[in-house]
Design a protein around this motif. Structure first.
Motif, PDB file in Angstrom:
ATOM      1  N   LYS A   1      10.757   5.214  -4.934  1.00 16.22           N
ATOM      2  CA  LYS A   1      11.586   4.140  -4.364  1.00 16.22           C
ATOM      3  C   LYS A   1      10.834   2.812  -4.409  1.00 16.22           C
ATOM      4  O   LYS A   1      11.401   1.766  -4.775  1.00 16.22           O
ATOM      5  N   TYR A   2       9.578   2.842  -4.038  1.00 17.52           N
ATOM      6  CA  TYR A   2       8.752   1.627  -4.037  1.00 17.52           C
ATOM      7  C   TYR A   2       8.564   1.089  -5.452  1.00 17.52           C
ATOM      8  O   TYR A   2       8.729  -0.108  -5.703  1.00 17.52           O
TER       9      TYR A   2
ATOM     10  N   GLY B   1       9.120  -2.977  -0.161  1.00 16.97           N
ATOM     11  CA  GLY B   1       8.951  -1.996   0.897  1.00 16.97           C
ATOM     12  C   GLY B   1       9.117  -2.614   2.269  1.00 16.97           C
ATOM     13  O   GLY B   1       9.779  -3.638   2.439  1.00 16.97           O
ATOM     14  N   SER B   2       8.495  -1.991   3.254  1.00 13.20           N
ATOM     15  CA  SER B   2       8.649  -2.405   4.655  1.00 13.20           C
ATOM     16  C   SER B   2       7.329  -2.906   5.232  1.00 13.20           C
ATOM     17  O   SER B   2       6.260  -2.436   4.848  1.00 13.20           O
TER      18      SER B   2
ATOM     19  N   SER C   1      -0.593   3.455   5.173  1.00  9.44           N
ATOM     20  CA  SER C   1      -1.074   2.735   3.996  1.00  9.44           C
ATOM     21  C   SER C   1      -2.175   1.748   4.386  1.00  9.44           C
ATOM     22  O   SER C   1      -1.984   0.923   5.280  1.00  9.44           O
TER      23      SER C   1
ATOM     24  N   SER D   1       4.735  10.622  -0.437  1.00 12.31           N
ATOM     25  CA  SER D   1       5.678  11.536  -1.084  1.00 12.31           C
ATOM     26  C   SER D   1       6.150  10.925  -2.401  1.00 12.31           C
ATOM     27  O   SER D   1       6.242   9.699  -2.536  1.00 12.31           O
TER      28      SER D   1
ATOM     29  N   PRO E   1       4.359   1.964  -0.564  1.00 15.64           N
ATOM     30  CA  PRO E   1       5.323   3.017  -0.244  1.00 15.64           C
ATOM     31  C   PRO E   1       5.246   3.379   1.237  1.00 15.64           C
ATOM     32  O   PRO E   1       4.213   3.167   1.880  1.00 15.64           O
ATOM     33  N   ASP E   2       6.316   3.923   1.772  1.00 18.22           N
ATOM     34  CA  ASP E   2       6.326   4.333   3.181  1.00 18.22           C
ATOM     35  C   ASP E   2       5.452   5.550   3.421  1.00 18.22           C
ATOM     36  O   ASP E   2       4.978   5.772   4.539  1.00 18.22           O
ATOM     37  N   SER E   3       5.256   6.354   2.383  1.00 22.37           N
ATOM     38  CA  SER E   3       4.408   7.542   2.499  1.00 22.37           C
ATOM     39  C   SER E   3       3.893   7.888   1.114  1.00 22.37           C
ATOM     40  O   SER E   3       4.183   7.187   0.129  1.00 22.37           O
TER      41      SER E   3
ATOM     42  N   LYS F   1       9.057  10.897  -3.585  1.00 22.95           N
ATOM     43  CA  LYS F   1      10.326  10.201  -3.332  1.00 22.95           C
ATOM     44  C   LYS F   1      10.082   8.763  -2.868  1.00 22.95           C
ATOM     45  O   LYS F   1      10.704   7.818  -3.375  1.00 22.95           O
ATOM     46  N   ASP F   2       9.193   8.591  -1.902  1.00 26.48           N
ATOM     47  CA  ASP F   2       8.921   7.248  -1.378  1.00 26.48           C
ATOM     48  C   ASP F   2       8.193   6.380  -2.402  1.00 26.48           C
ATOM     49  O   ASP F   2       8.440   5.173  -2.499  1.00 26.48           O
TER      50      ASP F   2
END
Length: 339
Positions: free
Chosen positions: A23-24, A99-100, A71, A17, A13-15, A19-20
């Protein structure tokens, strides 16, 4: 043709949170090679059930292991990329399956540098449908759509390559120098048993009956279970481990279908109950430390071991950006680049 390399890991995940994390998990669990059921059933399970409860719990777990830089999986993968880049003459980019940074972005970066031939390196020692295969399928899809003039070469699973076995074994040995271990557990990420049979290119060899993994077959080229046990076997031989002082288990199961056994959590509790006081656990399915190694093993498993009578627990770090591993990876890249 100008050559370049794309290192590919799982993702994060990007963070931390919710929400993130949601999404992941959505991207990860909706992958048909992770939850391999028909789309509508998968969507019902993931979007209708799992994503309504799991993101909050997972976000709390990520918060326990998150570093100031971000991460751990991403940070460690970036360190590996940077060190390898300093050792080779071709461009090296990093991507994540989920993810990114994305695989598409990684390929675009190489394309911007004029790269026409790419060595894809899935950062998984053992082949599995839910790891290596899903990476290669997506990379090929992106290549056909956006980079049709690119050519791919794939680094095969390296679970039994002598350089990898040596680096892994030496890393384990160094960790055990300051830990008086009674037992060494090799814990690999779990997969459903049906994945093993789906990956059987012979369509007949894999029985998961305790014998097929030891019977030579073309199926072993894509058999995650065989490759895990072979990794354990070769490391044990390299380190001279005595029978009865080590074993293999599988972690992180999901759902009610049968997954590869024995399960890591039950194995660790059982070892403590049998009188093992000093337990070391290594996780050779992962090249970089992540949620499954840092939280699931390093925290949850350690706590459970002690609750069941164990005293000292060591989670052995993954290879990460270990200098020996960097040299090995760089050597493989150079051999390909100069061929």
């Amino acid at each position: 043709m100008k050559k370049g390399v794309l290192l590919i890991n799982l993702g994060s995940p990007d963070s931390t949170s919710v929400k993130d994390v949601k999404k992941y998990l959505d991207e990860f669990l909706m992958d048909e090679r992770v939850i391999d059921v028909p789309y509508l059933l998968r969507a019902f399970l993931v979007k209708g059930i799992i994503l309504n409860t799991r993101p909050k719990k997972s976000a709390e777990a990520y918060k326990k292991i998150w570093w100031p830089e971000g991460s751990p999986l991403i940070v460690l993968s970036e360190r590996l990329q940077n060190k390898v880049q300093q050792n080779v003459s071709v461009p090296v980019e990093l991507a994540m399956r989920y993810g990114s940074p994305s695989i598409e972005k990684g390929l675009q970066e190489l394309n911007n540098k004029g790269v026409e031939e790419v060595l894809l390196i899935p950062l998984y020692p053992q082949f599995a449908m839910a790891t290596t295969e899903t990476i290669l399928v997506l990379a090929e899809k992106i290549r056909k759509k956006n980079f049709p003039n690119m050519e791919f070469t794939v680094l095969p699973a390296f679970y039994n390559q002598k350089d990898y076995i040596r680096d892994l074994s030496n890393a384990i040995k160094r960790s055990l120098e300051s830990f008086d271990s009674d037992y060494l557990l090799f814990s690999y990420h779990g997969v459903p048993e049906r994945h093993i049979k789906k990956s059987d290119v012979t369509q007949s060899h894999c029985k998961i009956d305790g014998t097929c993994c030891n019977t030579p077959s073309k199926a072993h080229d894509f058999c995650y279970r065989h490759q895990c046990y072979e990794t354990t076997k070769q490391v044990a031989e390299f380190l001279g481990l005595a029978e009865g002082t080590y074993s293999t288990s599988f972690q992180s199961r999901l759902g009610k279908d049968p997954w590869l056994q024995p399960y890591t959590d039950a194995t660790i509790d059982g070892l403590a109950q049998k009188g093992i006081k000093n337990l070391a656990v290594v996780t050779p399915a992962f090249v970089s430390d992540c949620l499954e190694t840092l939280e699931e093993i390093g925290m949850e498993a350690a706590h459970s071991f002690k609750e069941n009578g164990g005293e000292n627990f060591l989670a052995i770090p993954c290879l990460n950006d270990n200098d020996d591993w960097v040299k090995t990876l760089s050597r493989w890249i150079d051999q390909w680049a100069l061929a």
